[in-house]
Scaffold this active site. Structure first.
Site: not given
Ligand code: ARG
Ligand code: GLU
Length: 724
Positions: A83, A219, A644
């Site tokens: 991502h 990921d 991330s």
């Molecule tokens: N929750 C994770 C973050 O905050 C992954 C986000 C990307 N994945 C998604 N399904 N939108 O960035």
């Molecule tokens: N998916 C998040 C990011 O892009 C990390 C997850 C979190 O917020 O801990 O940084």
């Protein structure tokens, strides 16, 4: 007796170790080393950060300013999340080579793909510059004047402090303005795409599984840093060569077990761990519910269209994911704050804090702090709510309005800077908005508009509602705007922007879409923003004093600075959790779970045929464990957005995983870390290697890596970790 003492000591260490924290890598010695060792760490803190020699920090660059990455080979190969590399993978994709759907692998270096604008930044050195930054500010009593002077000092110091000419000085504040630290950095701009799994692996589970455990997402994506012949940063050139890192991470094939020590090293973006209870109450009761309700409506509209129409699904998929990401996070955060009684816990510690002030005779300095917070937060509440409605409805979720706002700014540019600046910006807008309109559907947006304007009119604070929205019929207004406004397509926009400034402004001020935005934006910028900014400045100053007081008075607890996109270390253990009554989550998932979730043809839960074959034949090579293929694991590391792509590192300094998310019940850790439910989610590095090797056949990449077996052989000596 001795036993009891030992037991108590262990107990203290155990509980303390679970308290979270994002620590400054150069200060681990006094603060954290003992605890890290007690938790099982075998390397020393100099192996993590060393000013004189290469150390782990030289293998952990910031990826494009928002994510983290790690160097895993002597040839500058870096690993980050799928991502995090998503837009680069997307940008190289065409109908013929759809790398998002099918994945991408460079089997030779010549096949690696350059990415304009992508940056990777190493942190070279950390130095405290507080005294110099605060020079000449002690006598300033006006907060705005003080902040201005600090900014001037920072600008001057960033220029004058020593650095090499290919480096940069960046000064960041810590502990809410009580400390300033200089980071010398090096930024590489020739960074090429090397590998990415198909989205059915790299984004498996998509929005349904986002923020959720148990998780089964691979990921990850791979890039390579290129440098000039002197190994220095250089713009893209075919003559550039793979970067030789000062350090790269060896990779452990031994895997993880519950209670293993883990360390996560990366660039957490922003946390608010030291808010007073009144601020948390506001988030839980007012701000989050408002934002959640707005996005709820916007997402439902988009989802309805996306399910019926494949073209709309393609247009809106990425926007939908990005709006859904924080929508879902806020829901989890709100529930978590309630469940862990964060407000009550903070109130209790505020009581103790107030007693300490009295005990230490600091009433004059700190006596009214909490009362001042109460007063200012109460006063800012309607402004903060109005600000969230404006931001979420106008700037974020209704696309015709957010485009209209860009034109509103264009008019402002004309008023403040004149015709030349106006024309420059106008031309940029015309060019920049072409892509936007490709993914814009006026029918979808009209429905979103109708729902969100209805909310704005009925739920945002009445005193800041523009006249045109009082008792408005949202459906009629929507139909009026989307019938008559030229903002609903690119041709209309270009027509609106044709001619000299006078003509353009006259056209704009005839367009019902523009006029509505102008009414909303004028009201906001005249009646909400100035007062909000003023109160917020006061609150920021209070927060600084509150932090100073806590550092002075709470001497028994170790206090870490809020995240600020600088390099931090967080550590803990591999650990499951119990999110609710009678539900126990174990800490490791396996490929079996991918197959359990498999829905053929589904856009979130499809599984590639080749992966199914590998599962059936259990062809896991050296990466499997007892006939099973591990996929993800969770731990007690305190992470946030920006982490991330951060490396998860074992007791010996080897890479064991890749951080990419947190569990839903624990997303409130940005405000309040509760050790019983806060967990970070990592991909097991063996799953990454298995996909690279067995799924993609990228032996060329596997052969660059340093694979180790610290548990099976003897633990590695620290010296061996250093690669010059
Ligand atoms: N929750 C994770 C973050 O905050 C992954 C986000 C990307 N994945 C998604 N399904 N939108 O960035
Ligand atoms: N998916 C998040 C990011 O892009 C990390 C997850 C979190 O917020 O801990 O940084």
């Amino acid at each position: 007796m001795k036993f009891l003492k030992l037991f108590l000591l262990l107990f203290v260490i155990q509980t303390q170790a679970q308290q979270g924290g994002m620590w400054i890598p150069s200060l681990l010695k006094g603060m954290n080393e003992t605890e890290m060792k007690n938790l099982g760490m075998k390397i020393s803190v100099q192996d993590i950060y060393d000013v004189n020699q290469s150390s782990m920090k030289d293998a952990v660059p910031h990826f494009n300013g928002g994510c983290t990455s790690e160097v895993i080979s002597p040839k500058g190969l870096i690993l980050t999340n799928h991502h995090c590399g998503f837009s680069q993978i997307q940008s190289h994709s065409t109908v013929d080579h759809d790398y998002l759907t099918d994945g991408f692998w460079a089997y030779k270096m010549e096949d690696e793909l350059p990415n304009e604008g992508l940056t990777v930044t190493f942190m070279v050195k950390i130095e405290d510059v507080t005294t110099a930054v605060l020079e000449g500010t002690a006598t300033l009593t006006n907060e705005a004047a003080k902040q201005k002077k600090i900014q001037e000092n920072i600008t001057a110091l960033s220029k004058s402090l020593p650095k090499e000419n290919w480096q940069e000085n960046k000064i960041r504040t810590f502990f809410e303005g009580n400390q300033y630290i200089l980071f010398v950095t090096e930024t590489f701009t020739d960074v090429r795409l090397v590998g990415a799994p198909p989205s059915s692996i790299g984004k498996f589970g998509s929005d349904t599984d986002n923020w959720v455990w148990p998780r089964h997402t691979g990921d990850f994506s791979l890039f390579r840093i290129y440098a000039d012949k002197n190994n220095r940063p250089a713009a893209y050139s075919k003559d550039n060569v793979p970067y030789t890192p000062k350090h790269f991470l060896p990779i452990s094939l031994d895997g993880v077990a519950e209670d293993d020590f883990t360390l996560v090293f990366g660039y957490p973006g922003k946390t608010n761990e030291y808010l007073p209870s009144v601020a948390i109450e506001q988030i839980v009761n007012e701000l989050n519910p408002a934002k959640i309700e707005i996005r709820d409506k916007a997402l439902k509209v988009a989802d309805g269209f996306m399910r019926k129409d494949n073209a709309i699904k393609i247009q809106y998929a990425s926007k939908y994911a990005s709006i859904a990401n924080y929508w879902k996070k806020w829901i989890g955060e709100t529930q978590g704050l309630k469940k862990s009684n964060a407000v009550a816990v903070k109130k209790e510690s505020e009581k103790e804090f107030q007693q300490k002030i009295v005990k230490t005779g600091k009433e004059k300095e700190y006596g009214t702090l909490l009362a001042d917070f109460d007063k200012n937060y109460t006063e800012i509440a309607p402004y903060a709510v109005a600000r969230d409605y404006f931001t979420e409805v106008v700037l974020r979720n209704t696309e015709l309005l957010s485009t209209g706002y860009k034109l509103y700014q264009l008019e402002e540019v004309y008023k403040s800077k004149g015709e030349q600046s106006f024309n420059d910006r106008k031309n940029n807008l015309i060019a920049g908005l072409a892509d936007f309109y490709k993914n814009f559907n006026a029918t979808v947006d009209e429905k979103v508009f109708e729902q969100l304007i209805e909310l704005y009119a009925t739920k945002s604070p009445k005193q800041f509602l523009p006249k045109g929205l009082v008792n408005v019929n949202a459906k009629n207004l929507a139909s009026e705007v989307y019938t008559k406004s030229q903002l609903k397509n690119y041709a209309g926009l270009k027509q609106l922007l044709t001619g000299d400034a006078g003509t353009v402004l006259a056209n704009l001020n005839n367009d019902p879409g523009f006029l509505l935005v102008k009414e909303l934006a004028d009201k906001y910028s005249k009646e909400v923003a100035p007062k909000y900014d003023e109160l917020n400045l006061t609150i920021t100053a209070l927060q600084r004093t509150y932090m100073k007081a806590q550092l002075e008075l709470n001497t028994e607890s170790r206090i870490f600075p809020d995240a600020n996109s600088t390099l931090r270390v967080t550590y803990g253990k591999v650990k499951g959790y119990e999110p609710k009554d009678a539900t126990v989550y174990t800490p490791v998932t396996y490929l079996d779970g991918v197959m359990e979730k498999y829905i053929p043809g589904d856009y979130e839960f499809d599984v590639p045929a080749k992966l199914i074959d590998l599962y059936k034949t259990k062809d896991y090579g050296p990466y499997g464990e007892n006939g099973k293929m591990p996929v993800c694991f969770i731990g007690t590391n305190h992470t946030t957005g920006g982490n991330s792509g951060s490396p998860a590192i074992d007791a010996n300094g080897n890479l064991i995983g890749l951080n990419f998310d947190r569990v839903w019940e624990g997303t409130m850790s940005d405000i309040y870390y509760d050790p019983s439910i806060c967990r970070n989610i990592m991909v097991d590095i063996r799953y990454v290697l298995f996909i690279m090797d067995k799924y993609a056949g990228a032996k060329n990449l596997i052969s660059e890596l340093k694979l180790v077996h610290p548990k099976k052989n003897k633990p590695l000596k620290n010296k061996k970790l250093k690669q010059k």
